[in-house]
Scaffold this active site. Structure first.
Site, PDB file in Angstrom:
ATOM      1  N   MET A  11       0.822  -1.220   0.000  1.00 23.95           N
ATOM      2  CA  MET A  11       0.000   0.000   0.000  1.00 23.95           C
ATOM      3  C   MET A  11       0.853   1.268   0.000  1.00 23.95           C
ATOM      4  O   MET A  11       0.437   2.313   0.500  1.00 23.95           O
ATOM      5  CB  MET A  11      -0.939  -0.004   1.215  1.00 23.95           C
ATOM      6  CG  MET A  11      -2.125  -0.924   1.077  1.00 23.95           C
ATOM      7  SD  MET A  11      -3.258  -0.354  -0.222  1.00 23.95           S
ATOM      8  CE  MET A  11      -3.056  -1.627  -1.445  1.00 23.95           C
ATOM      9  N   MET A  14       2.560   3.569  -5.150  1.00 22.16           N
ATOM     10  CA  MET A  14       2.153   2.919  -6.399  1.00 22.16           C
ATOM     11  C   MET A  14       0.996   1.939  -6.160  1.00 22.16           C
ATOM     12  O   MET A  14       0.005   1.945  -6.881  1.00 22.16           O
ATOM     13  CB  MET A  14       3.343   2.194  -7.046  1.00 22.16           C
ATOM     14  CG  MET A  14       4.415   3.107  -7.588  1.00 22.16           C
ATOM     15  SD  MET A  14       3.843   4.155  -8.934  1.00 22.16           S
ATOM     16  CE  MET A  14       3.803   2.995 -10.294  1.00 22.16           C
ATOM     17  N   ASN A  33      -1.343  -4.659   3.339  1.00 23.24           N
ATOM     18  CA  ASN A  33       0.037  -4.209   3.553  1.00 23.24           C
ATOM     19  C   ASN A  33       0.551  -4.948   4.779  1.00 23.24           C
ATOM     20  O   ASN A  33      -0.240  -5.307   5.655  1.00 23.24           O
ATOM     21  CB  ASN A  33       0.056  -2.697   3.812  1.00 23.24           C
ATOM     22  CG  ASN A  33       1.444  -2.114   3.616  1.00 23.24           C
ATOM     23  OD1 ASN A  33       1.866  -1.919   2.478  1.00 23.24           O
ATOM     24  ND2 ASN A  33       2.147  -1.849   4.692  1.00 23.24           N
ATOM     25  N   THR A  35       1.932  -3.833   7.189  1.00 22.78           N
ATOM     26  CA  THR A  35       1.601  -3.043   8.383  1.00 22.78           C
ATOM     27  C   THR A  35       0.160  -2.539   8.248  1.00 22.78           C
ATOM     28  O   THR A  35      -0.160  -1.801   7.316  1.00 22.78           O
ATOM     29  CB  THR A  35       2.565  -1.827   8.497  1.00 22.78           C
ATOM     30  OG1 THR A  35       3.878  -2.285   8.224  1.00 22.78           O
ATOM     31  CG2 THR A  35       2.524  -1.183   9.846  1.00 22.78           C
ATOM     32  N   ASN A 107       9.350  -3.072 -10.289  1.00 19.47           N
ATOM     33  CA  ASN A 107      10.383  -2.953 -11.330  1.00 19.47           C
ATOM     34  C   ASN A 107      11.394  -4.073 -11.120  1.00 19.47           C
ATOM     35  O   ASN A 107      12.580  -3.835 -10.865  1.00 19.47           O
ATOM     36  CB  ASN A 107      11.099  -1.598 -11.194  1.00 19.47           C
ATOM     37  CG  ASN A 107      10.621  -0.601 -12.239  1.00 19.47           C
ATOM     38  OD1 ASN A 107      10.063  -0.975 -13.271  1.00 19.47           O
ATOM     39  ND2 ASN A 107      10.849   0.661 -11.962  1.00 19.47           N
ATOM     40  N   SER A 133       4.459   1.287 -16.035  1.00 25.24           N
ATOM     41  CA  SER A 133       5.110   2.587 -16.161  1.00 25.24           C
ATOM     42  C   SER A 133       4.105   3.721 -16.095  1.00 25.24           C
ATOM     43  O   SER A 133       2.984   3.597 -16.581  1.00 25.24           O
ATOM     44  CB  SER A 133       5.869   2.687 -17.493  1.00 25.24           C
ATOM     45  OG  SER A 133       6.418   3.986 -17.609  1.00 25.24           O
ATOM     46  N   LYS A 191      10.056  -3.664 -19.858  1.00 27.53           N
ATOM     47  CA  LYS A 191       9.993  -2.492 -18.966  1.00 27.53           C
ATOM     48  C   LYS A 191      11.403  -1.962 -18.690  1.00 27.53           C
ATOM     49  O   LYS A 191      11.627  -0.748 -18.644  1.00 27.53           O
ATOM     50  CB  LYS A 191       9.288  -2.854 -17.647  1.00 27.53           C
ATOM     51  CG  LYS A 191       9.309  -1.740 -16.590  1.00 27.53           C
ATOM     52  CD  LYS A 191       8.605  -0.481 -17.092  1.00 27.53           C
ATOM     53  CE  LYS A 191       8.416   0.649 -16.121  1.00 27.53           C
ATOM     54  NZ  LYS A 191       9.404   1.077 -15.216  1.00 27.53           N
ATOM     55  N   HIS A 194      12.451  -0.069 -21.665  1.00 25.32           N
ATOM     56  CA  HIS A 194      11.699   1.193 -21.618  1.00 25.32           C
ATOM     57  C   HIS A 194      12.459   2.202 -20.749  1.00 25.32           C
ATOM     58  O   HIS A 194      12.646   3.361 -21.107  1.00 25.32           O
ATOM     59  CB  HIS A 194      10.291   0.948 -21.053  1.00 25.32           C
ATOM     60  CG  HIS A 194       9.580   2.189 -20.601  1.00 25.32           C
ATOM     61  ND1 HIS A 194       9.889   2.827 -19.407  1.00 25.32           N
ATOM     62  CD2 HIS A 194       8.600   2.928 -21.167  1.00 25.32           C
ATOM     63  CE1 HIS A 194       9.131   3.908 -19.281  1.00 25.32           C
ATOM     64  NE2 HIS A 194       8.332   3.987 -20.332  1.00 25.32           N
ATOM     65  N   ASN A 195      12.907   1.732 -19.586  1.00 22.33           N
ATOM     66  CA  ASN A 195      13.609   2.644 -18.675  1.00 22.33           C
ATOM     67  C   ASN A 195      14.962   3.063 -19.234  1.00 22.33           C
ATOM     68  O   ASN A 195      15.383   4.208 -19.046  1.00 22.33           O
ATOM     69  CB  ASN A 195      13.772   1.989 -17.302  1.00 22.33           C
ATOM     70  CG  ASN A 195      12.503   2.095 -16.476  1.00 22.33           C
ATOM     71  OD1 ASN A 195      11.416   2.159 -17.018  1.00 22.33           O
ATOM     72  ND2 ASN A 195      12.638   2.107 -15.164  1.00 22.33           N
ATOM     73  N   GLU A 198      14.205   5.679 -21.512  1.00 19.13           N
ATOM     74  CA  GLU A 198      13.819   6.845 -20.687  1.00 19.13           C
ATOM     75  C   GLU A 198      15.082   7.604 -20.241  1.00 19.13           C
ATOM     76  O   GLU A 198      15.142   8.833 -20.323  1.00 19.13           O
ATOM     77  CB  GLU A 198      13.025   6.331 -19.482  1.00 19.13           C
ATOM     78  CG  GLU A 198      12.707   7.329 -18.392  1.00 19.13           C
ATOM     79  CD  GLU A 198      12.045   6.636 -17.175  1.00 19.13           C
ATOM     80  OE1 GLU A 198      11.042   5.926 -17.365  1.00 19.13           O
ATOM     81  OE2 GLU A 198      12.543   6.805 -16.044  1.00 19.13           O
ATOM     82  N   LYS A 269      17.941   4.183  -9.838  1.00 21.16           N
ATOM     83  CA  LYS A 269      17.614   2.998  -9.050  1.00 21.16           C
ATOM     84  C   LYS A 269      18.139   1.727  -9.690  1.00 21.16           C
ATOM     85  O   LYS A 269      18.074   0.672  -9.084  1.00 21.16           O
ATOM     86  CB  LYS A 269      16.103   2.908  -8.846  1.00 21.16           C
ATOM     87  CG  LYS A 269      15.558   4.020  -7.975  1.00 21.16           C
ATOM     88  CD  LYS A 269      14.204   3.630  -7.409  1.00 21.16           C
ATOM     89  CE  LYS A 269      13.360   4.851  -7.156  1.00 21.16           C
ATOM     90  NZ  LYS A 269      12.716   5.347  -8.398  1.00 21.16           N
TER      91      LYS A 269
HETATM   92  C1  6PG Z   1       8.235   4.531 -15.014  1.00 21.59           C
HETATM   93  C2  6PG Z   1       9.534   4.959 -14.418  1.00 21.59           C
HETATM   94  C3  6PG Z   1       9.646   4.394 -13.052  1.00 21.59           C
HETATM   95  C4  6PG Z   1      10.647   5.108 -12.185  1.00 21.59           C
HETATM   96  C5  6PG Z   1      12.048   4.785 -12.539  1.00 21.59           C
HETATM   97  C6  6PG Z   1      12.987   5.880 -12.171  1.00 21.59           C
HETATM   98  O1  6PG Z   1       8.311   3.929 -16.070  1.00 21.59           O
HETATM   99  O2  6PG Z   1       7.199   4.814 -14.432  1.00 21.59           O
HETATM  100  O3  6PG Z   1      10.582   4.535 -15.192  1.00 21.59           O
HETATM  101  O4  6PG Z   1       9.847   3.031 -13.197  1.00 21.59           O
HETATM  102  O5  6PG Z   1      10.414   6.454 -12.184  1.00 21.59           O
HETATM  103  O6  6PG Z   1      12.360   3.627 -11.828  1.00 21.59           O
HETATM  104  O7  6PG Z   1      14.202   5.349 -12.300  1.00 21.59           O
HETATM  105  P1  6PG Z   1      15.503   5.999 -11.723  1.00 21.59           P
HETATM  106  O8  6PG Z   1      15.261   6.249 -10.254  1.00 21.59           O
HETATM  107  O9  6PG Z   1      16.524   4.967 -11.972  1.00 21.59           O
HETATM  108  O10 6PG Z   1      15.673   7.265 -12.479  1.00 21.59           O
END
Ligand code: 6PG
Length: 487
Positions: A11, A14, A33, A35, A107, A133, A191, A194-195, A198, A269
């Site tokens: 919870m 996201m 959750n 908690t 993720n 995403s 995904k 995709h990142n 991004e 991340k």
């Molecule tokens: C999405 C984003 C999401 C998140 C990333 C940020 O598609 O909604 O990509 O997954 O914002 O994990 O990644 P960083 O913290 O590595 O920039």
């Protein structure tokens, strides 16, 4: 008030938003959750919403959740990737019966997803690794969703309806931004790429901003206006739109623009880094991703702020102002950004296709993937509709060969050269633009200097080489009589 057949485990931001999205679309969903107080807080904050009767908070332990949702229910997990996801699955699994569905919406790394498939499938419980995403806003009102698992039939029967209901709807034709991606870790692989894209998109935008700030001497507000204008051209996209918003934002203490006071050290991340690692692990040969690589490297360098400050006192590469036609170079920058973006998507698509072969996702449909990225996700853009068209009609062997992109790259290369040269003269770092330019030049060159590399390898290691004028494998006795042998 119906009995929930769906559950959302986790919870945090996201999970709570995604659960409310399901409820709003008419699905009874249990909220859970580890908690109770977190579940309570989410429920309390939503209890006056029109869909509140669809939200079923469950307090207690995992058995209490399964009692409510059923041993054959569908369980979405939206907790942190890695150990927290494993911990939830471990608690849930022994309570379920064959036919139940677990959907990991974190993720997650695609290899973790593949491992979880192996652990869960023998129990006849269906597991899906699902890329989601769109951030908090997307989860609440419509993300782009990338589900992967071993049974398309189970997807059709149990997940397609709810996921199509909660996914974003593309403005072009109202189609939901979700499709079954493929086997095993396919959803999370897509995904991840995709990142990676991004990251590259964001880095190119950051470099364009940097060039306008330092070489053209423009203020954040002025640059914001440029991005706003670009958002009605070929670059139209969510990332360009929010760039204009970020640049125009005033600092709350009234000192000017907020962006000028944000520390220039970007965090990550890991998904961009995973993309690069995956490209290096393809057994048929490394997939070149210079644009995505440049984005990861640039964030890494930016993060070492203290070291940069120290080094900046030892070296001096002063930024010089651009002396040419400012209006023209901004036009070139727009065109170059578009070309570099095409280069980065080309790299991402090539990696998805290679990953598909390597990990047997079962044939990724690039047209459909681009189609579900048209809305809801962070890289959403009109441009993705052109990629869909290119791959649906007559899939090119490489995105650069699709007529619309071939024309854009051919016409735009002069603009790319102009901005790269201008950035060099101004001493503005331009790693993603330079990498994209070099990538296009190398990928479209009949001749590269690796004949020399092969000669060197044969010289020091007898690694052999092929010749351009005859078949066979050859070695030269470099330190002996320099004779050539066919092997
Ligand atoms: C999405 C984003 C999401 C998140 C990333 C940020 O598609 O909604 O990509 O997954 O914002 O994990 O990644 P960083 O913290 O590595 O920039």
């Amino acid at each position: 008030m119906g009995a929930p057949q769906l559950a959302m485990i986790g919870m945090a931001v996201m999970g709570s938003n995604f659960a409310q999205n399901f409820a709003e679309k008419g699905f009874d969903i249990a909220l859970f959750n580890r908690t109770d107080s977190v579940t309570k807080e989410v429920y309390e904050s939503a209890k006056n919403e029109p869909y509140a009767d669809k939200l079923h908070p469950v307090y207690g332990e995992m058995p209490d959740l399964v009692e409510k949702v059923g041993k054959q229910g569908t369980y979405f997990i939206m907790v942190k990737a890695g150990f927290p996801t494993d911990a939830m699955i471990e608690q849930l699994l022994p309570l379920l019966e064959p036919g139940a569905v677990i959907v990991d919406c974190s993720n997650a790394h695609y290899k973790d997803t593949a491992r979880r498939h192996e652990e869960i499938s023998p129990k006849k419980i269906h597991f899906f690794g699902c890329g989601v995403s769109g951030g908090e806003e997307g989860a609440r009102h419509g993300p782009s969703i990338m589900p992967g698992g071993y049974s398309r039939e189970v997807y059709e029967e149990k997940l397609k309806g709810p996921l199509e209901a909660v996914a974003a709807k593309a403005p072009q034709d109202g189609k939901p931004c979700v499709t079954y991606i493929g086997n095993g870790g396919g959803g999370h692989y897509v995904k991840m790429v995709h990142n990676g894209i991004e990251y590259a998109d964001m880095q190119l935008i950051a470099e364009a901003y940097d060039f306008m700030t330092r070489a053209l001497g423009m203020s954040a507000a002025e640059i914001g206006a440029v991005f706003e204008q670009w958002n009605s051209g070929v670059l139209e996209s969510y990332l360009i739109e929010i760039t204009a918003e970020v640049l125009k934002q005033q600092d709350p203490s009234g000192q000017g623009q907020l962006v000028d006071f944000i520390l220039d050290a970007a965090q990550m991340k890991g998904t961009g880094t995973w993309t690069v690692i995956s490209s290096l692990e393809i057994s048929d040969g490394v997939i070149p991703l210079p644009g995505i690589y440049a984005a990861v490297e640039s964030r890494a360098i930016s993060w070492k702020k203290d070291a940069r400050v120290t080094m900046s006192k030892e070296f001096s590469f002063p930024v010089t102002q651009y002396e040419g036609d400012k209006e023209q170079i901004i036009k070139d920058l727009e065109q170059a950004l578009y070309v570099a973006k095409i280069a980065c998507y080309t790299q991402g698509i090539e990696l998805m296709q290679a990953g598909d072969k390597e990990y047997e996702f079962g044939g990724l449909d690039i047209a459909s993937i681009a189609e579900i990225w048209r809305d809801g996700c962070i890289i959403r853009a009109n441009f993705l509709g052109d990629i869909t068209d290119a791959y649906r009609k007559n899939p090119p062997s490489n995105l650069l060969l699709a007529a619309v992109f071939k024309a854009a790259v051919t016409e735009g290369m002069t603009a790319v050269n102009n901005v790269c040269v201008a950035a060099i003269h101004a001493h503005v770092p331009f790693m993603a633009f330079d990498a994209s330019r070099d990538y296009i030049l190398q990928a479209t060159s009949e001749r590269l200097p690796q004949n020399l590399t092969q000669g060197q390898r044969d010289f020091f290691g007898a690694h052999t080489y092929k010749r351009t004028d005859k078949k066979g494998t050859f070695h030269t006795e470099w330190s002996g009589d320099r004779s050539e042998k066919e092997l």
